[in-house]
Motif scaffolding. Sequence first.
Motif, mmCIF file in Angstrom:
data_model
loop_
_atom_site.group_PDB
_atom_site.id
_atom_site.type_symbol
_atom_site.label_atom_id
_atom_site.label_comp_id
_atom_site.label_asym_id
_atom_site.label_seq_id
_atom_site.Cartn_x
_atom_site.Cartn_y
_atom_site.Cartn_z
ATOM 1 N N ASP A 192 -12.722 14.238 -13.108
ATOM 2 C CA ASP A 192 -11.460 14.431 -12.691
ATOM 3 C C ASP A 192 -11.219 13.523 -11.721
ATOM 4 O OD1 ASP A 192 -11.292 16.550 -14.481
ATOM 5 O OD2 ASP A 192 -11.992 17.883 -12.892
ATOM 6 N N SER A 193 -10.197 12.679 -11.624
ATOM 7 C CA SER A 193 -9.752 11.682 -10.759
ATOM 8 C C SER A 193 -8.389 12.106 -10.424
ATOM 9 C CB SER A 193 -9.740 10.553 -11.631
ATOM 10 O OG SER A 193 -8.871 10.092 -12.600
ATOM 11 N N GLN A 194 -8.226 11.534 -9.069
ATOM 12 C CA GLN A 194 -7.023 11.590 -8.344
ATOM 13 C C GLN A 194 -6.838 10.457 -7.190
ATOM 14 O OE1 GLN A 194 -6.106 14.847 -5.540
ATOM 15 N NE2 GLN A 194 -8.438 15.285 -5.289
ATOM 16 N N ILE A 195 -5.404 10.211 -6.989
ATOM 17 C CA ILE A 195 -5.119 8.899 -5.984
ATOM 18 C C ILE A 195 -5.358 9.751 -4.624
ATOM 19 C CG2 ILE A 195 -3.593 7.277 -5.206
ATOM 20 C CD1 ILE A 195 -2.795 7.051 -8.315
ATOM 21 N N LEU A 196 -5.951 9.068 -3.553
ATOM 22 C CA LEU A 196 -5.831 9.575 -2.230
ATOM 23 C C LEU A 196 -4.839 8.840 -1.551
ATOM 24 C CD1 LEU A 196 -9.521 10.669 -1.645
ATOM 25 C CD2 LEU A 196 -7.809 12.054 -2.620
ATOM 26 N N LEU A 197 -4.992 7.364 -1.601
ATOM 27 C CA LEU A 197 -4.247 6.532 -0.646
ATOM 28 C C LEU A 197 -3.814 5.352 -1.354
ATOM 29 C CD1 LEU A 197 -6.524 6.267 2.451
ATOM 30 C CD2 LEU A 197 -4.089 7.574 2.503
ATOM 31 N N GLU A 198 -2.465 4.801 -1.347
ATOM 32 C CA GLU A 198 -2.097 3.755 -1.535
ATOM 33 C C GLU A 198 -2.417 2.668 -0.322
ATOM 34 O OE1 GLU A 198 1.885 3.503 -2.943
ATOM 35 O OE2 GLU A 198 1.791 5.152 -4.308
ATOM 36 N N ILE A 199 -2.766 1.596 -0.860
ATOM 37 C CA ILE A 199 -3.418 0.504 0.042
ATOM 38 C C ILE A 199 -2.564 -0.993 -0.353
ATOM 39 C CG2 ILE A 199 -5.428 -0.816 1.107
ATOM 40 C CD1 ILE A 199 -7.068 1.408 -0.007
ATOM 41 N N PRO A 200 -1.732 -1.245 0.908
ATOM 42 C CA PRO A 200 -1.115 -2.669 0.536
ATOM 43 C C PRO A 200 -2.165 -3.765 0.781
ATOM 44 C CG PRO A 200 -0.744 -1.759 2.908
ATOM 45 C CD PRO A 200 -1.426 -0.699 2.351
ATOM 46 N N SER A 201 -1.887 -4.770 -0.035
ATOM 47 C CA SER A 201 -2.598 -6.063 -0.041
ATOM 48 C C SER A 201 -2.664 -6.477 1.513
ATOM 49 C CB SER A 201 -1.858 -7.124 -0.871
ATOM 50 O OG SER A 201 -0.608 -7.333 -0.521
ATOM 51 N N LYS A 202 -1.888 -6.426 2.445
ATOM 52 C CA LYS A 202 -1.996 -6.828 3.739
ATOM 53 C C LYS A 202 -2.978 -6.196 4.717
ATOM 54 C CE LYS A 202 1.269 -3.615 5.841
ATOM 55 N NZ LYS A 202 2.716 -3.814 6.691
#
Length: 316
Positions: free
Chosen positions: A191-201
């Motif tokens: 089971d998978s889920q997204i925890l954080l979005e990480i910007p390229s910077k």
Amino acid sequence: MPFLSRTQLIKLFQSSKFIPESIKGQNYIADYALCRKIGNCAKGSEQYKCILEIGPGFGAFTDFLFPLSEKVCVVEKDPKSSQYLMDYYKSRIPTQVINSREIQYLGYVPLKTQLTIVEDDFFSLPTPDAELIISNIPFTHVFEFILKLTESWNSRRALLILQKEVMDHILARPNQSGYTILSVICGFFFDSQILLEIPSKSFYPKPKVSSLLIELLPNKNLNLELISKEERKNFLVFLKTVMQFKEKHLQNTFLLIQAQNPLFFENFPHFKDALRELNLNRSVLREMTPAAIFHLMQKSRKKMNDLRANCEPIGS
């Protein structure tokens, strides 16, 4: 702590005449606030017995792991990074450094101290037992990493930093354009889920695309412990061949494999019979659920009576 800012990373690379290459996935976290957020995401309901960090680089969030676990094991193949970690930690906490020769002799990674540093390629090692696995995976090795993780999985959870486009494949479902081997593996086992979005910077060098912190948990509809490592490996081998023809009717897939890779049938001798018994000759793999593909793999290895006698029901 060993965290290095963007400026400090640049100075370190200049002094050591090292040029990191984004094309090889050599992107180092240079965002302290992000490291703190990842540390918070890593917290469990109770202390872990061991955390395995793969590819810590210069230890951007390694320090955040010690309050969460009795032991931490880091695997880092770059000698500059592993030396940096050794120099920093050896006078602060009980630390051991394990070399590949000792691991090959023992057949496992001994975890005797609070911190174990292994200077080696993760793909050449037996996977240390750990309740939490955490890694910033170079995009060039994501597929290989997921395969190894699946085959040797013995953990409560994994936190992985991946490029967004990889997560699109992990989350893809039957009949969607991104439905690949990765979709089937992760859809069946996890089971998978997204925890954080990480910007390229947040990285240095700055990659061209954004990333995500994702969590993998064992599929709640599947008792992963009932599927042996051998059976997991069989499934991965099966997928590598049949998913090449995911757009073909399975009766044509059989003929193509027969012509191009006849050795496939040494491991899956009942593939043709399984297609007939499951009425799948006119089906295509891109329309089938991961559980249905796994069942096809099982039947391709065993006769129907053996399958009914020896296999536990698999959740969809």
